[in-house]
Design a protein around this motif. Structure first.
Motif, mmCIF file in Angstrom:
data_model
loop_
_atom_site.group_PDB
_atom_site.id
_atom_site.type_symbol
_atom_site.label_atom_id
_atom_site.label_comp_id
_atom_site.label_asym_id
_atom_site.label_seq_id
_atom_site.Cartn_x
_atom_site.Cartn_y
_atom_site.Cartn_z
ATOM 1 N N UNK A 36 0.840 -1.206 0.000
ATOM 2 C CA UNK A 36 0.000 0.000 0.000
ATOM 3 C C UNK A 36 0.873 1.252 0.000
ATOM 4 N N UNK A 37 1.926 1.225 0.793
ATOM 5 C CA UNK A 37 2.799 2.404 0.869
ATOM 6 C C UNK A 37 3.509 2.645 -0.468
ATOM 7 N N UNK A 38 3.994 1.567 -1.062
ATOM 8 C CA UNK A 38 4.682 1.716 -2.359
ATOM 9 C C UNK A 38 3.729 2.278 -3.416
ATOM 10 N N UNK A 39 2.496 1.746 -3.415
ATOM 11 C CA UNK A 39 1.512 2.221 -4.408
ATOM 12 C C UNK A 39 1.186 3.692 -4.171
ATOM 13 N N UNK A 40 1.062 4.078 -2.897
ATOM 14 C CA UNK A 40 0.763 5.480 -2.594
ATOM 15 C C UNK A 40 1.936 6.370 -3.009
ATOM 16 N N UNK A 41 3.156 5.920 -2.746
ATOM 17 C CA UNK A 41 4.330 6.719 -3.135
ATOM 18 C C UNK A 41 4.366 6.917 -4.658
ATOM 19 N N UNK A 42 4.025 5.866 -5.382
ATOM 20 C CA UNK A 42 4.037 5.942 -6.848
ATOM 21 C C UNK A 42 2.991 6.964 -7.328
ATOM 22 N N UNK A 43 1.772 6.845 -6.772
ATOM 23 C CA UNK A 43 0.705 7.757 -7.187
ATOM 24 C C UNK A 43 0.962 9.188 -6.714
ATOM 25 N N UNK A 44 1.569 9.313 -5.556
ATOM 26 C CA UNK A 44 1.922 10.630 -5.011
ATOM 27 C C UNK A 44 2.901 11.336 -5.949
ATOM 28 N N UNK A 45 3.881 10.561 -6.424
ATOM 29 C CA UNK A 45 4.892 11.106 -7.328
ATOM 30 C C UNK A 45 4.253 11.573 -8.644
ATOM 31 N N UNK A 46 3.335 10.737 -9.155
ATOM 32 C CA UNK A 46 2.668 11.089 -10.420
ATOM 33 C C UNK A 46 1.830 12.356 -10.248
ATOM 34 N N UNK A 47 1.135 12.463 -9.112
ATOM 35 C CA UNK A 47 0.314 13.652 -8.849
ATOM 36 C C UNK A 47 1.188 14.895 -8.695
ATOM 37 N N UNK A 48 2.318 14.723 -8.044
ATOM 38 C CA UNK A 48 3.228 15.857 -7.846
ATOM 39 C C UNK A 48 3.689 16.409 -9.192
ATOM 40 N N UNK A 49 4.015 15.484 -10.081
ATOM 41 C CA UNK A 49 4.497 15.890 -11.405
ATOM 42 C C UNK A 49 3.405 16.681 -12.143
ATOM 43 N N UNK A 50 2.195 16.166 -12.067
ATOM 44 C CA UNK A 50 1.073 16.835 -12.736
ATOM 45 C C UNK A 50 0.810 18.207 -12.107
ATOM 46 N N UNK A 51 0.828 18.241 -10.789
ATOM 47 C CA UNK A 51 0.583 19.475 -10.028
ATOM 48 C C UNK A 51 1.582 20.560 -10.434
ATOM 49 N N UNK A 52 2.857 20.181 -10.459
ATOM 50 C CA UNK A 52 3.892 21.171 -10.762
ATOM 51 C C UNK A 52 3.879 21.578 -12.235
ATOM 52 N N UNK A 53 3.223 20.766 -13.049
ATOM 53 C CA UNK A 53 3.149 21.079 -14.486
ATOM 54 C C UNK A 53 2.005 22.012 -14.834
ATOM 55 N N UNK A 54 1.115 22.307 -13.875
ATOM 56 C CA UNK A 54 -0.011 23.199 -14.180
ATOM 57 C C UNK A 54 0.401 24.656 -13.943
ATOM 58 N N UNK A 59 2.539 25.980 -3.602
ATOM 59 C CA UNK A 59 3.656 25.098 -3.243
ATOM 60 C C UNK A 59 3.173 23.665 -3.044
ATOM 61 N N UNK A 60 3.976 22.705 -3.482
ATOM 62 C CA UNK A 60 3.677 21.295 -3.228
ATOM 63 C C UNK A 60 4.086 20.988 -1.788
ATOM 64 N N UNK A 61 3.146 20.479 -0.999
ATOM 65 C CA UNK A 61 3.441 20.255 0.425
ATOM 66 C C UNK A 61 3.782 18.782 0.664
ATOM 67 N N UNK A 62 5.071 18.473 0.595
ATOM 68 C CA UNK A 62 5.519 17.082 0.773
ATOM 69 C C UNK A 62 5.109 16.537 2.135
#
Ligand code: SF4
Length: 347
Positions: A36-54, A59-62
């Protein structure tokens, strides 16, 4: 940020529901926590990339990752409950138990379309409801909510959203006797059931009234409508109402339409002049009201960019924070050129 975090949780729940565990030993334990943690980290990373691309993002709050992880655990708890399993730590979930969860999941991220083809809903989970009392196995349309839970009953908009999903599911599967719509709030680990008659007719009426017109809809400015309206930067009526004192302009967080008088690039200190509307079309003129501001982070980058572009013109300042006589702008604010939209661009 909250939406991105919510999407990461949603996508992780979906990934886990669809996880292929067919070749795993049913007694295996201690796997779900890390998966579950690995899957969340993967999806978190993908969302971060999308967020920063808009283009318009704060600020992205890690630091919100741990909150998202808690939300995920809350969401998985609902699935255990629906599958008839007792509450347990993720490390105590066997492959066999997770199969039991997967067995009740009919669909994840399902798109439902109305018979008329005009409306659609995208529901998070469609589940079997073995505990249904209405003869036969019922269905549950579940919408996972990662935001603030309701104080008492469901918010009316959320209730309508849930009933809309339920009604679309009923229209698609009329033979199904029992379909319940539920909002699953992970932050307080509470399920809220939506009750009520069909709302499809009302939804069709709403759809009809949203057809694109050349002229904008009649504006109806009010404190509650305008406070969090995303359209504000393009709506001249709002600024007219603010200037005429019909809307409160004295909140700690507020919006302004201004002209930049000067900016110190090094310190981020700026002086703005508030504008006054001169007609209904968004035209402005200066005023004798000026205020100082301290700009940091993204706000400072944006205003420097405007200066560099030499586009001039008036500026919409979104979410400035007022502290005494000084205004603060940072990653939470936004600066846009003042350019009201007065006609449809796609009519
Ligand atoms: S800002 Fe304009 S569009 Fe938004 S709610 Fe107010 S009047 Fe309506």
């Amino acid at each position: 940020m909250a939406a991105s975090s919510g999407t990461a949780i949603h996508n992780t729940v979906e990934d886990l529901c669809n996880l292929d565990i067919s070749d795993r030993d049913e007694g295996e334990m201690g796997w779900l926590h890390s998966t579950a943690r690995e899957a969340l980290e993967r999806n978190w990373k993908a969302e971060r990339q999308e967020f920063l691309g808009t283009p318009r993002h704060p600020r992205w709050k890690s630091e919100m990752f741990s909150k998202a992880h808690d939300g995920l655990i809350g969401a998985l708890g609902f699935l255990f409950e629906k599958a008839g399993l007792s509450k347990r730590e993720l490390s105590e979930v066997s492959i066999q138990s997770w199969r039991q969860v997967q067995d009740i999941v009919l669909e994840t991220e399902a798109t439902l379309e109305s018979d008329c083809g005009r409306m659609m809903g995208r529901l998070d989970l469609l589940l079997l409801d073995p505990s249904s009392s209405e003869g036969g196995v019922g269905w549950i349309v579940a919408d996972l909510k990662t935001g603030r839970p309701p104080r008492s009953g469901l918010d009316e908009k959320v209730r309508r959203q849930l009933l809309f999903y339920r009604d679309l599911a009923k229209q698609r599967s009329p033979e199904q006797n029992s379909i319940t719509a539920e909002g699953w709030y992970s932050s307080n680990e509470t399920i809220y059931v939506a009750h009520g008659p069909s709302i499809l007719e009302e939804a069709i009426d709403a759809w009809e009234s949203m057809k694109v017109t050349e002229e904008p809809f009649q504006a109806t400015p009010s404190e509650s409508a305008c406070s969090f309206c995303d359209w504000k930067a393009w709506c001249p009526d709002w600024w007219i109402s603010r200037s005429e004192g019909l809307l409160d302009g004295s909140r700690m967080f507020r919006d302004e339409v201004t002209e930049l008088v000067r900016l110190d690039h090094d310190s981020g200190a700026a002086l703005f002049e508030r504008t006054t509307p001169t007609d209904q079309e968004g035209s402005l003129e200066g005023s004798d009201y000026r205020f100082g501001a301290i700009l940091k982070g993204k706000a400072l980058e944006q205003i420097k960019q405007f200066e560099q572009d030499e586009s001039g013109g008036y500026l919409f300042l979104g979410s400035v924070r007022v502290d005494g006589t000084i205004v603060h702008m940072g990653d939470w604010s936004e600066i846009l050129p003042w350019a009201p939209l007065l006609k449809s661009t796609s009519y």
